[in-house]
Design an enzyme around this catalytic site. Structure first.
Site, PDB file in Angstrom:
ATOM      1  N   ASP A 135      -1.776 -47.316  11.872  1.00 43.85           N
ATOM      2  CA  ASP A 135      -1.614 -46.050  12.597  1.00 43.85           C
ATOM      3  C   ASP A 135      -0.150 -45.840  12.975  1.00 43.85           C
ATOM      4  OD1 ASP A 135      -4.333 -45.614  12.537  1.00 43.85           O
ATOM      5  OD2 ASP A 135      -4.684 -46.065  14.646  1.00 43.85           O
ATOM      6  N   ARG A 185      -1.612 -41.625   4.963  1.00 47.55           N
ATOM      7  CA  ARG A 185      -2.430 -40.704   5.762  1.00 47.55           C
ATOM      8  C   ARG A 185      -1.483 -39.719   6.443  1.00 47.55           C
ATOM      9  NH1 ARG A 185      -4.954 -43.481  10.717  1.00 47.55           N
ATOM     10  NH2 ARG A 185      -6.471 -44.295   9.249  1.00 47.55           N
TER      11      ARG A 185
HETATM   12  P1  FDA Z   1      -5.594 -29.059  15.117  1.00 51.08           P
HETATM   13  O1  FDA Z   1      -5.336 -29.846  16.368  1.00 51.08           O
HETATM   14  O2  FDA Z   1      -4.793 -27.836  14.876  1.00 51.08           O
HETATM   15  O3  FDA Z   1      -7.133 -28.728  15.054  1.00 51.08           O
HETATM   16  C1  FDA Z   1      -7.739 -27.955  14.058  1.00 51.08           C
HETATM   17  C2  FDA Z   1      -9.196 -27.711  14.441  1.00 51.08           C
HETATM   18  O4  FDA Z   1      -9.884 -28.959  14.450  1.00 51.08           O
HETATM   19  C3  FDA Z   1      -9.381 -27.184  15.857  1.00 51.08           C
HETATM   20  O5  FDA Z   1      -9.310 -25.794  15.904  1.00 51.08           O
HETATM   21  C4  FDA Z   1     -10.760 -27.709  16.193  1.00 51.08           C
HETATM   22  O6  FDA Z   1     -11.752 -26.935  15.576  1.00 51.08           O
HETATM   23  C5  FDA Z   1     -10.776 -29.059  15.548  1.00 51.08           C
HETATM   24  N1  FDA Z   1     -10.292 -30.135  16.448  1.00 51.08           N
HETATM   25  C6  FDA Z   1      -9.099 -30.763  16.394  1.00 51.08           C
HETATM   26  N2  FDA Z   1      -9.003 -31.711  17.342  1.00 51.08           N
HETATM   27  C7  FDA Z   1     -10.154 -31.666  18.027  1.00 51.08           C
HETATM   28  C8  FDA Z   1     -10.648 -32.404  19.114  1.00 51.08           C
HETATM   29  N3  FDA Z   1      -9.953 -33.363  19.716  1.00 51.08           N
HETATM   30  N4  FDA Z   1     -11.891 -32.107  19.552  1.00 51.08           N
HETATM   31  C9  FDA Z   1     -12.625 -31.138  18.975  1.00 51.08           C
HETATM   32  N5  FDA Z   1     -12.200 -30.396  17.928  1.00 51.08           N
HETATM   33  C10 FDA Z   1     -10.986 -30.656  17.460  1.00 51.08           C
HETATM   34  N6  FDA Z   1      -2.221 -39.075  15.172  1.00 51.08           N
HETATM   35  C11 FDA Z   1      -1.138 -39.877  15.298  1.00 51.08           C
HETATM   36  O7  FDA Z   1      -0.156 -39.482  15.937  1.00 51.08           O
HETATM   37  N7  FDA Z   1      -1.145 -41.119  14.706  1.00 51.08           N
HETATM   38  C12 FDA Z   1      -2.185 -41.577  13.971  1.00 51.08           C
HETATM   39  O8  FDA Z   1      -2.137 -42.690  13.457  1.00 51.08           O
HETATM   40  C13 FDA Z   1      -3.321 -40.733  13.823  1.00 51.08           C
HETATM   41  N8  FDA Z   1      -4.410 -41.127  13.087  1.00 51.08           N
HETATM   42  C14 FDA Z   1      -5.399 -40.197  12.826  1.00 51.08           C
HETATM   43  C15 FDA Z   1      -6.417 -40.531  11.935  1.00 51.08           C
HETATM   44  C16 FDA Z   1      -7.349 -39.564  11.566  1.00 51.08           C
HETATM   45  C17 FDA Z   1      -8.418 -39.927  10.572  1.00 51.08           C
HETATM   46  C18 FDA Z   1      -7.277 -38.246  12.122  1.00 51.08           C
HETATM   47  C19 FDA Z   1      -8.241 -37.180  11.707  1.00 51.08           C
HETATM   48  C20 FDA Z   1      -6.298 -37.949  13.029  1.00 51.08           C
HETATM   49  C21 FDA Z   1      -5.372 -38.914  13.406  1.00 51.08           C
HETATM   50  N9  FDA Z   1      -4.371 -38.612  14.326  1.00 51.08           N
HETATM   51  C22 FDA Z   1      -3.306 -39.473  14.451  1.00 51.08           C
HETATM   52  C23 FDA Z   1      -4.500 -37.400  15.210  1.00 51.08           C
HETATM   53  C24 FDA Z   1      -3.740 -36.221  14.656  1.00 51.08           C
HETATM   54  O9  FDA Z   1      -2.347 -36.424  14.762  1.00 51.08           O
HETATM   55  C25 FDA Z   1      -4.101 -34.940  15.427  1.00 51.08           C
HETATM   56  O10 FDA Z   1      -3.740 -35.093  16.774  1.00 51.08           O
HETATM   57  C26 FDA Z   1      -5.568 -34.551  15.360  1.00 51.08           C
HETATM   58  O11 FDA Z   1      -6.100 -34.812  14.101  1.00 51.08           O
HETATM   59  C27 FDA Z   1      -5.740 -33.030  15.652  1.00 51.08           C
HETATM   60  O12 FDA Z   1      -5.023 -32.285  14.709  1.00 51.08           O
HETATM   61  P2  FDA Z   1      -5.699 -31.462  13.512  1.00 51.08           P
HETATM   62  O13 FDA Z   1      -4.927 -31.762  12.274  1.00 51.08           O
HETATM   63  O14 FDA Z   1      -7.130 -31.754  13.423  1.00 51.08           O
HETATM   64  O15 FDA Z   1      -5.384 -29.949  13.825  1.00 51.08           O
END
Ligand code: FDA
Length: 308
Positions: A135, A185
């Site tokens: 991560d 990732r």
């Molecule tokens: P965004 O936050 O714009 O969300 C898009 C849509 O997804 C929202 O409108 C909602 O519908 C849904 N959604 C997103 N987050 C949600 C929540 N918490 N609860 C409910 N619905 C939600 N970060 C990091 O800094 N280091 C890391 O190592 C990782 N590792 C990691 C692994 C995996 C498998 C994932 C999916 C994510 C991470 N992250 C991470 C977290 C990442 O940086 C980010 O904060 C979250 O994925 C939210 O961003 P989105 O890309 O989903 O978009």
């Protein structure tokens, strides 16, 4: 962008005591965390795999302050990997780890301590027949984390790296890591970062995500598209198609408990869909970052207090 107040609370001992002590919190936490025991993570993994999904398991914990604590985390991963192998889950489930949980921030030789622990975990993963993804934490740790990943990859070329599109440096990091077989990732980033190193607006972070993804998809590596964002999921498929990629040459990843129907839709349509399953007693920082990502989660959390 993640709510900076909640990200601050994720590191506040007082907020930690107040929030983790409440029974109501526990009920909301269950939505995002598989449980406190390894058995809980294994049961969730078994269920997800039986539903056609793959898994990466994170033993919760970060900011380890002692060598003993780093040892305990390492041992938890070694035991988990033995269990994954014994239960025949290793081909569908890997592990994700945070170097800060393995001692990266220990004074003096923290990076070496974390590298040595990560090496042990990679050796156990290889024996079980699975992989490890490292991560990424806040921007102050990126150089150290990428150095450790590079060292690990000399012996374990399948070790995955995580890059955050919110950081200005990441486009260059994507170019550097888009090498044959390289598992990367791509996430938006979960930490509150200063404008000197990070894009601050949602639209800038999203645009950077597309540029980074484009570099990864057109390269010879294995992109892991970790987002719940519907627009970026569509873009990922378009870029893959344009680059002549087959669906087995990249994967989608989402967090346990978030957009679950979409996880199943992607898997049912033949795409590779991996779920990040977090478990453990030290769930506070992880939980607060999930609240910080989405105002609706805070409302859901506060409502559950009113209705309890
Ligand atoms: P965004 O936050 O714009 O969300 C898009 C849509 O997804 C929202 O409108 C909602 O519908 C849904 N959604 C997103 N987050 C949600 C929540 N918490 N609860 C409910 N619905 C939600 N970060 C990091 O800094 N280091 C890391 O190592 C990782 N590792 C990691 C692994 C995996 C498998 C994932 C999916 C994510 C991470 N992250 C991470 C977290 C990442 O940086 C980010 O904060 C979250 O994925 C939210 O961003 P989105 O890309 O989903 O978009």
């Amino acid at each position: 962008m993640p709510n900076p107040l909640l990200i601050g609370a994720a590191r506040s001992p007082l907020a930690r005591r107040l929030i983790s002590g409440s029974k109501t919190t526990r009920r909301v936490v269950d939505r995002f965390v598989a449980g406190e025991r390894p058995e809980d993570a294994l049961a969730a993994t078994q269920r997800l795999v039986s539903e056609g999904l793959t898994v990466t398991i994170d033993h919760l914990g970060e900011d380890t302050r002692s060598a003993e604590q780093a040892r305990q985390v390492t041992d938890a991963y070694l035991s988990l990997l033995r269990d994954l192998g014994a239960r025949g889950l290793a081909s569908d489930a890997e592990v994700s780890l945070k170097l800060s949980a393995l001692g990266q921030a220990l004074p003096g030789d923290g990076e070496r301590v974390a590298l040595s622990a990560a090496r042990e975990i990679c050796t156990a993963a290889a024996a079980a027949g699975t992989t490890v993804t490292v991560d990424m934490e806040d921007h102050t740790t990126v150089d150290s984390t990428l150095t450790v990943v590079r060292d690990l990859r000399a012996d374990f070329p399948w070790v995955g790296a995580v890059l955050q599109s919110c950081l200005r440096r990441t486009e260059q990091d994507c170019r550097d890591l888009a090498t044959p077989g390289s598992r990367v990732r791509l996430v938006k980033g979960a930490y509150a970062e200063p404008a000197s190193v990070a894009h601050r607006s949602r639209s800038e972070v999203d645009a950077a995500y597309v540029r980074c993804l484009s570099t990864l998809m057109s390269g010879p590596g294995y992109p892991m598209v970790a987002t719940h964002d519907p627009a970026l999921i569509t873009t990922a498929d378009e870029l893959a198609l344009a680059g002549g990629r087959v669906t087995t040459s990249y994967e989608f990843q989402m967090l346990y408990g978030i957009r679950v129907p979409e996880q199943h839709r992607l898997a049912a349509s033949g795409r590779q869909m991996r779920v990040y399953v977090a478990y453990g007693e030290d769930w506070y920082g992880y939980f607060m970052r999930r609240l910080a990502e989405r105002p609706a989660n805070v409302t859901f959390f506060l409502r559950s207090f009113v209705s309890s």
